[in-house]
Design a protein around this motif. Structure first.
Motif, PDB file in Angstrom:
ATOM      1  N   VAL A  97       0.840  -1.205   0.000  1.00 14.87           N
ATOM      2  CA  VAL A  97       0.000   0.000   0.000  1.00 14.87           C
ATOM      3  C   VAL A  97       0.871   1.249   0.000  1.00 14.87           C
ATOM      4  CG1 VAL A  97      -1.692   1.317   1.334  1.00 14.87           C
ATOM      5  CG2 VAL A  97      -1.957  -1.165   1.076  1.00 14.87           C
ATOM      6  N   ARG A  98       1.921   1.254   0.791  1.00 16.95           N
ATOM      7  CA  ARG A  98       2.784   2.442   0.853  1.00 16.95           C
ATOM      8  C   ARG A  98       3.644   2.575  -0.397  1.00 16.95           C
ATOM      9  NH1 ARG A  98       2.337   1.307   6.769  1.00 16.95           N
ATOM     10  NH2 ARG A  98       1.206   3.152   7.508  1.00 16.95           N
ATOM     11  N   ALA A  99       4.062   1.448  -0.973  1.00 15.77           N
ATOM     12  CA  ALA A  99       4.786   1.517  -2.250  1.00 15.77           C
ATOM     13  C   ALA A  99       3.865   2.024  -3.355  1.00 15.77           C
ATOM     14  CB  ALA A  99       5.351   0.146  -2.609  1.00 15.77           C
ATOM     15  N   PHE A 100       2.573   1.690  -3.239  1.00 14.10           N
ATOM     16  CA  PHE A 100       1.592   2.222  -4.194  1.00 14.10           C
ATOM     17  C   PHE A 100       1.442   3.728  -4.017  1.00 14.10           C
ATOM     18  CE2 PHE A 100      -2.967   3.165  -5.091  1.00 14.10           C
ATOM     19  CZ  PHE A 100      -2.904   3.020  -6.472  1.00 14.10           C
TER      20      PHE A 100
ATOM     21  N   PRO B  31       4.839   7.483   1.661  1.00 11.53           N
ATOM     22  CA  PRO B  31       4.063   8.715   1.876  1.00 11.53           C
ATOM     23  C   PRO B  31       4.042   9.057   3.361  1.00 11.53           C
ATOM     24  CG  PRO B  31       2.616   6.857   1.387  1.00 11.53           C
ATOM     25  CD  PRO B  31       4.002   6.389   1.129  1.00 11.53           C
ATOM     26  N   ARG B  32       4.047  10.333   3.663  1.00 11.61           N
ATOM     27  CA  ARG B  32       4.123  10.780   5.059  1.00 11.61           C
ATOM     28  C   ARG B  32       2.792  11.331   5.573  1.00 11.61           C
ATOM     29  NH1 ARG B  32       9.334   9.429   7.216  1.00 11.61           N
ATOM     30  NH2 ARG B  32      10.375   8.608   5.351  1.00 11.61           N
ATOM     31  N   ALA B  33       1.961  11.835   4.694  1.00  8.24           N
ATOM     32  CA  ALA B  33       0.684  12.393   5.149  1.00  8.24           C
ATOM     33  C   ALA B  33      -0.188  11.283   5.718  1.00  8.24           C
ATOM     34  CB  ALA B  33      -0.034  13.083   3.988  1.00  8.24           C
ATOM     35  N   HIS B  34      -0.828  11.560   6.854  1.00  9.85           N
ATOM     36  CA  HIS B  34      -1.710  10.568   7.443  1.00  9.85           C
ATOM     37  C   HIS B  34      -2.854  10.229   6.499  1.00  9.85           C
ATOM     38  CE1 HIS B  34      -0.421  11.610  11.848  1.00  9.85           C
ATOM     39  NE2 HIS B  34       0.518  11.008  11.145  1.00  9.85           N
TER      40      HIS B  34
ATOM     41  N   ARG C   2       1.008 -11.218  -5.407  1.00 13.36           N
ATOM     42  CA  ARG C   2       0.636 -11.227  -6.822  1.00 13.36           C
ATOM     43  C   ARG C   2      -0.020  -9.917  -7.228  1.00 13.36           C
ATOM     44  NH1 ARG C   2      -1.141 -17.488  -8.286  1.00 13.36           N
ATOM     45  NH2 ARG C   2       0.483 -18.475  -6.999  1.00 13.36           N
ATOM     46  N   LEU C   3      -0.799  -9.330  -6.332  1.00 10.25           N
ATOM     47  CA  LEU C   3      -1.378  -8.016  -6.629  1.00 10.25           C
ATOM     48  C   LEU C   3      -0.274  -6.971  -6.760  1.00 10.25           C
ATOM     49  CD1 LEU C   3      -3.752  -6.108  -6.995  1.00 10.25           C
ATOM     50  CD2 LEU C   3      -3.915  -5.945  -4.496  1.00 10.25           C
ATOM     51  N   ALA C   4       0.710  -7.028  -5.878  1.00  6.79           N
ATOM     52  CA  ALA C   4       1.820  -6.073  -5.947  1.00  6.79           C
ATOM     53  C   ALA C   4       2.589  -6.218  -7.254  1.00  6.79           C
ATOM     54  CB  ALA C   4       2.748  -6.274  -4.751  1.00  6.79           C
ATOM     55  N   ARG C   5       2.836  -7.442  -7.662  1.00 12.92           N
ATOM     56  CA  ARG C   5       3.569  -7.668  -8.915  1.00 12.92           C
ATOM     57  C   ARG C   5       2.779  -7.162 -10.111  1.00 12.92           C
ATOM     58  NH1 ARG C   5       4.597 -13.900  -8.406  1.00 12.92           N
ATOM     59  NH2 ARG C   5       5.289 -13.706 -10.573  1.00 12.92           N
ATOM     60  N   ALA C   6       1.447  -7.267 -10.053  1.00 15.09           N
ATOM     61  CA  ALA C   6       0.616  -6.799 -11.159  1.00 15.09           C
ATOM     62  C   ALA C   6       0.498  -5.276 -11.182  1.00 15.09           C
ATOM     63  CB  ALA C   6      -0.782  -7.422 -11.054  1.00 15.09           C
ATOM     64  N   THR C   7       0.651  -4.645 -10.017  1.00 11.87           N
ATOM     65  CA  THR C   7       0.340  -3.223  -9.887  1.00 11.87           C
ATOM     66  C   THR C   7       1.563  -2.315  -9.909  1.00 11.87           C
ATOM     67  OG1 THR C   7      -1.584  -3.835  -8.538  1.00 11.87           O
ATOM     68  CG2 THR C   7      -0.878  -1.536  -8.452  1.00 11.87           C
ATOM     69  N   LEU C   8       2.620  -2.699  -9.212  1.00 11.15           N
ATOM     70  CA  LEU C   8       3.731  -1.788  -8.957  1.00 11.15           C
ATOM     71  C   LEU C   8       4.800  -1.863 -10.035  1.00 11.15           C
ATOM     72  CD1 LEU C   8       4.176  -2.372  -5.121  1.00 11.15           C
ATOM     73  CD2 LEU C   8       2.820  -0.601  -6.263  1.00 11.15           C
ATOM     74  N   ASP C   9       5.559  -0.799 -10.128  1.00 17.16           N
ATOM     75  CA  ASP C   9       6.688  -0.731 -11.050  1.00 17.16           C
ATOM     76  C   ASP C   9       7.779  -1.701 -10.583  1.00 17.16           C
ATOM     77  OD1 ASP C   9       8.878  -0.085 -12.616  1.00 17.16           O
ATOM     78  OD2 ASP C   9       8.642   2.089 -12.375  1.00 17.16           O
ATOM     79  N   PRO C  10       8.190  -2.656 -11.428  1.00 12.75           N
ATOM     80  CA  PRO C  10       9.256  -3.591 -11.022  1.00 12.75           C
ATOM     81  C   PRO C  10      10.546  -2.892 -10.620  1.00 12.75           C
ATOM     82  CG  PRO C  10       8.191  -4.312 -13.061  1.00 12.75           C
ATOM     83  CD  PRO C  10       7.686  -2.934 -12.779  1.00 12.75           C
ATOM     84  N   ALA C  11      10.720  -1.652 -11.082  1.00 14.36           N
ATOM     85  CA  ALA C  11      11.949  -0.930 -10.760  1.00 14.36           C
ATOM     86  C   ALA C  11      12.089  -0.652  -9.270  1.00 14.36           C
ATOM     87  CB  ALA C  11      11.994   0.389 -11.539  1.00 14.36           C
TER      88      ALA C  11
END
Length: 763
Positions: free
Chosen positions: A179-182, A444-447, A564-573
Motif C-alpha cells: 500500500v505504501r509503495a503504491f 508517503p508521510r501524510a496521514h 501477486r497483486l503487488a507484482r501486477a500493480t507496482l513498477d518492477p523498478a
C-alpha cells in the motif's frame, strides 16, 4: 447448502425467551462446541483440528487474542474457539452454480447468519459494472483488473485498503508495504472501531498502546477489576486465568451494565469441579454501572485514594515510583479535589457504598490489574476514561511490577500484531524511515483515512477503490444505512475472504471476491509448507501452522494474494522481491527484522517453542517512551451522558454464539435467547416507567443532535436486569442506530455503547 433464510430486520418466528444463566461453560459448552464440529467436519477432522488449537506446534485460534499459558492443556480452546474453527474448516463449499442462481439484489435480503452458512468461498468471482450477479474469473484476470483500476486513479489516495485482525504478521507487513509503495497511507483497520481509544490513551500516558502485563500476572494479582467486558462469551479462556487468580486469593470486581454468566460462576470443563461440582464463583463484587459512567467511577476512586493518603501520609501512594517515573500529580490532585459525589452518583448509577468499597479494595491491594474491553473504548469520552484508568494505576505504582498493570483485551487474534507490523493510517516517521532504509523508496508521510474517514471519503466521492483484506467492513462499521450507501458509490470494491458476509453483497459499481486459505489449512508454497505468526494481547509472538489440506484446490494464501497483486500493480523498478516473499515467508520475516523493533532475530525467535515476548518499556523496566520520558498523570474534565426523560442509553453487544459479525447460531444461551436476534434488553423498572411490557414489540429510534431518527424496526422487548436507564441490543444489527458522526474524542472510534434511544410501541 443450508436453507435457513432469515431476512435482516424481520421477525424471527421461532424466537424463544427463557431464563438467563448464573454460570458459564461446563458440560453444555462441550456439547455445544463439539456437536456442531463433528456434524460439520466429521470425527477425524474434528480431532485433528481440536487437538492443534493454541498448541505450541499448532495453529492460533482466530476467535480472540487471549494469550496462551506456558503449560497447555490437551484441549486448549473454548466453546467459541471450537465454533470458529468449525465455521472456517467446514468442508461445505459455495458451488459455481451459486453465483448464477443468486443475484445481488436477492442476497441483500439474506442475514449474516444465512450468508456465512453457505460454505467456504473457493473461486475468484467478479461483478461487472452494472451487473447484478457475480461470475467466476481467473486469478490472473482478477489481479490484472485490480491493477488496471488502481493505476488508473488520479491519485493513490483515491484508494483505501482495509485490514481485519485475523491477518497474520507476515501478511500485514507485506500488505502495508504494498500500500505504501503504491503511494498512500489509507490503511483503515478494525482497531479503528474497537481499541483505538486504548492505543491513543495509553500511548499518550505511558508511551505504548499495549498491555503492561504478562499472562502469569493474573495469577499473582491481589485485586482484578474487570471493566466493560464479558469474558464468558468474548474470550472464555480468560475465565481459567481468573479462576487461577481466585485460587491464589485474589479479589475480583466486575464493573458492567449487565450481569454476565461467566463473571458470576465458572465451571471449568477440564476440572472435576467444573463437570460435577458447582464451579468457581468469579466476581466477588458486581458494580452495575450505568453505561458511560466509568470515567466518573475511576475519578471517584482516585479521589478516595488521595484522601486516604492525606489521612495517613506516606502509607497509600507509591511516592518513590511517582517521584521517579511520573509527572502531573499535583495538577491532578488539585483538579480531582473538586469532584462532586452527586455528579458521580448520577453518572454511574452506583451508591456511595459501591464506590467506597472499590476504593477500599484498591487501597488495600498491593498488586492490582485493571482489565477492559469495548465497554470502555466505545464511549464518547473513552480516551479520557482510559487516561483516568492509567492514573489510578500509577497512584499506587501498579505498572511495572508482578501481578499489576493495565490489561486491554483484544478481540481479533492478531489485531495487535497488525498494528505492530504497520497497519495504521498514522504510522510514526521512525517506522516509515525504517521502511525507506530497507526498501529504498520514500513512503508517503501524510496521514491517511481511518475507518470512519474512509466512509466519509466514499460519501464525498474522494475514494474510488476499496480493498479489504478480510473482515466485514460494512457489517462492522457504525450507521449501517449511511455506510452501505457510501460503499455503493465506489467504482470498485474487493474483498479477500473465506466466507460470504454482508460486505460481499453491498458493493461498488464493480466488485471482486478473492477466496483465501483459512488459518487451519496447510499453506504450501514453492519453498515448501509455510507458517505464519501472530501477536496476542500481552505482546507474545508465536507461530501458527495450518494442519489440514485446503478445502479446495486453487485457493491462495493472503500472502500470495498480496504479492501477486503487488507484482501486477507496482513498477518492477522498485526492486521489492514479491516473488521471493510468496515463495518463502522467511524472506518477509527477514525484512521485518530490519524494520520493526523487537523482531531483530525474528526467524530464530519465532521458531522457539512457545515463541517470544516483545519488549515492553512500562512492563519490563518502568520505562515510559512519552515526550517527557515519564508516565503522564493527566487532568480530564468529567463528561457524562445525560439521559433525556423517556429515553434509554443503548449499548451494542455480541450474543454468545457470535464472533464479531460472524453469527454461529441464532442462540444466546447465557441470556436465555433462542432462535432469534431481534430483541432489546431493558430493565423491568424502566419498562414500567416507560409503560412497556415484557414481550411487547417496539421500534427502536436513536436520537442524535438534529439528525433524523435512525430506526431498528419490530424488536421484542426482553425484561432483563440491565443497569437502570440502560438497554442493549445485538451487534451488528443495532449498528444502524449508531450515528456515523458520533465518535470518541481523540480516537474517532464509533460510540456504540452510548446511543440515546426511545422505544416506540408497534401499532
Amino acid at each position: 447448502m443450508h436453507e435457513t433464510d432469515v431476512n435482516p430486520g424481520a421477525d424471527y418466528p421461532d424466537l424463544e425467551v427463557g431464563h438467563r444463566k448464573e454460570w458459564a461453560v461446563g458440560v453444555p459448552a462441550i456439547l455445544h462446541s463439539m456437536g456442531p464440529a463433528i456434524r460439520e467436519m466429521g470425527p477425524v477432522r474434528t480431532a485433528e483440528l481440536m487437538t492443534a488449537i493454541n498448541q505450541k506446534n499448532g495453529f492460533d485460534c482466530m476467535s480472540c487474542a487471549w494469550p496462551d499459558p506456558g503449560e497447555r492443556n490437551l484441549l486448549e480452546f473454548c466453546e467459541n474457539g471450537a465454533k470458529a474453527v468449525t465455521w472456517e474448516a467446514t468442508p461445505i463449499t459455495v458451488p459455481t452454480s451459486f453465483w448464477a442462481e443468486n443475484s445481488l439484489t436477492g442476497l441483500l435480503d439474506k442475514s449474516e447468519y444465512w450468508l456465512g452458512m453457505q460454505g467456504r468461498l473457493v473461486e475468484p468471482v467478479h461483478k461487472p459494472k452494472g451487473a447484478d450477479h457475480y461470475e467466476p474469473i481467473s486469478w490472473d484476470a482478477a489481479f490484472a483488473l485490480i491493477a488496471d483500476r488502481l493505476n488508473g486513479l488520479d491519485s493513490p489516495d483515491r484508494a483505501a485498503f482495509y485490514t481485519s485482525g485475523r491477518t497474520a504478521n507476515e501478511t500485514a507487513f507485506a500488505y502495508q508495504l504494498f500500500v505504501r509503495a503504491f503511494g498512500t497511507n489509507n490503511l483503515p483497520d478494525c482497531s479503528n472501531m474497537c481499541h483505538e481509544s486504548t492505543g491513543t490513551a495509553l500511548s499518550e500516558t505511558i508511551g505504548i498502546g499495549k498491555s503492561t502485563i504478562a499472562y502469569d500476572d493474573f495469577g499473582k494479582a491481589e485485586l482484578i477489576i474487570v471493566m466493560g467486558q464479558n469474558p464468558g462469551t468474548n474470550h472464555p479462556r480468560m475465565l481459567t486465568a481468573l479462576e487461577e487468580a481466585k485460587r491464589n486469593g485474589a479479589t475480583i470486581v466486575a464493573v458492567n451494565p449487565l450481569p454476565e454468566a461467566g463473571l458470576i460462576r465458572y465451571k471449568n470443563p477440564q476440572r472435576p469441579r467444573g463437570i460435577i461440582g458447582k464451579g468457581t464463583p468469579i466476581a466477588d463484587h458486581f458494580l452495575q454501572i450505568r453505561s458511560g459512567g466509568d470515567m466518573a467511577l475511576l475519578q471517584a476512586v482516585s479521589k478516595r485514594v488521595l484522601e486516604a493518603e492525606d489521612a495517613a501520609p506516606g502509607t497509600v501512594l507509591d511516592h518513590a515510583f511517582l517521584a521517579e517515573h511520573t509527572l502531573g500529580l499535583e495538577a491532578f490532585r488539585e483538579h480531582i479535589a473538586t469532584l462532586d459525589d452527586a455528579t458521580v452518583l448520577e453518572a454511574t448509577g452506583l451508591s456511595l457504598a459501591d464506590i467506597d468499597l472499590l476504593a477500599d479494595l484498591y487501597v488495600r491491594s498491593d498488586r492490582t490489574i485493571i482489565t477492559w474491553a469495548m465497554g470502555l473504548t466505545q464511549q464518547k469520552n473513552a480516551v479520557a476514561t482510559l487516561k483516568e484508568l492509567i492514573t489510578l494505576l500509577l497512584l499506587r505504582g501498579n505498572i511495572g511490577k508482578p501481578g499489576a498493570g493495565a490489561s486491554p483485551i483484544r478481540g481479533h487474534s492478531n489485531v495487535q500484531g497488525d498494528r505492530t507490523m504497520g497497519i495504521w493510517e498514522q504510522m510514526p516517521d521512525r517506522f516509515l524511515d525504517a521502511l525507506q532504509r530497507e526498501f529504498g523508496f520514500d513512503p508517503p508521510r501524510a496521514h491517511g483515512f481511518d475507518a470512519l474517514q474512509t466512509i466519509e471519503g466514499l460519501q464525498r466521492g474522494d475514494i474510488d477503490v476499496f480493498f479489504a483484506m478480510g473482515g466485514n467492513f460494512v457489517g462492522a462499521i457504525s450507521d449501517t444505512a449511511a455506510a452501505e450507501a457510501a460503499m455503493r458509490g465506489a467504482a470498485l470494491t474487493v474483498q479477500v475472504s473465506t466466507k460470504l458476509n454482508r460486505s460481499h453483497v453491498v458493493t461498488g459499481d464493480e466488485a471482486l471476491i478473492l477466496p483465501t486459505l483459512g488459518r487451519t489449512e496447510v499453506d504450501l508454497q514453492k519453498g515448501g509448507p509455510q507458517f505464519l505468526s501472530v501477536e496476542d494481547s500481552v505482546c507474545a509472538v508465536h507461530a501458527t501452522h495450518g494442519k489440514v489440506p485446503p478445502v479446495a484446490p486453487g485457493l491462495l494464501s493472503e500472502v500470495a494474494i498480496v504479492c501477486r497483486l503487488a507484482r501486477a500493480t507496482l513498477d518492477p523498478a522498485l526492486g521489492i522481491d514479491w516473488e521471493g516473499f510468496e515463495a518463502e515467508y522467511d524472506v518477509i520475516r527477514e525484512h521485518i527484522s530490519h524494520v520493526v523493533p523487537g523482531f531483530e532475530r525474528f526467524n530464530d525467535d519465532v521458531r522457539r517453542t512457545g515463541g517470544f515476548v516483545l519488549p515492553n518499556g512500562p512492563r519490563d523496566e518502568r520505562r515510559f517512551d512519552t515526550p517527557t520520558g515519564k508516565a503522564m498523570i493527566t487532568v480530564n474534565e468529567l463528561e457524562h451522558l445525560e439521559r433525556p426523560e423517556g429515553r434509554l442509553i443503548l449499548q451494542t453487544l455480541r450474543s454468545h454464539d457470535q464472533f464479531n459479525t460472524t453469527i454461529y447460531s441464532l442462540n444466546d444461551r447465557y441470556r436465555g435467547i433462542k432462535n432469534g436476534r431481534d430483541v432489546v434488553f431493558v430493565n423491568p423498572f424502566d419498562l414500567a416507567e416507560l409503560g412497556l411490557t415484557d414481550g411487547q414489540r417496539v421500534d427502536i429510534h436513536s436520537e442524535w443532535r438534529d439528525e433524523p431518527d435512525r430506526v431498528l424496526a419490530n424488536y421484542r422487548v426482553v425484561s432483563y436486569p440491565t443497569a437502570r436507564g440502560c438497554a442493549a441490543a445485538y451487534y451488528p444489527e443495532a449498528n444502524v442506530l449508531v450515528p456515523m458522526r458520533s465518535a470518541a474524542t481523540g480516537s474517532n472510534t464509533p460510540v456504540s455503547k452510548a446511543v440515546i434511544v426511545r422505544l416506540v410501541p408497534r401499532t
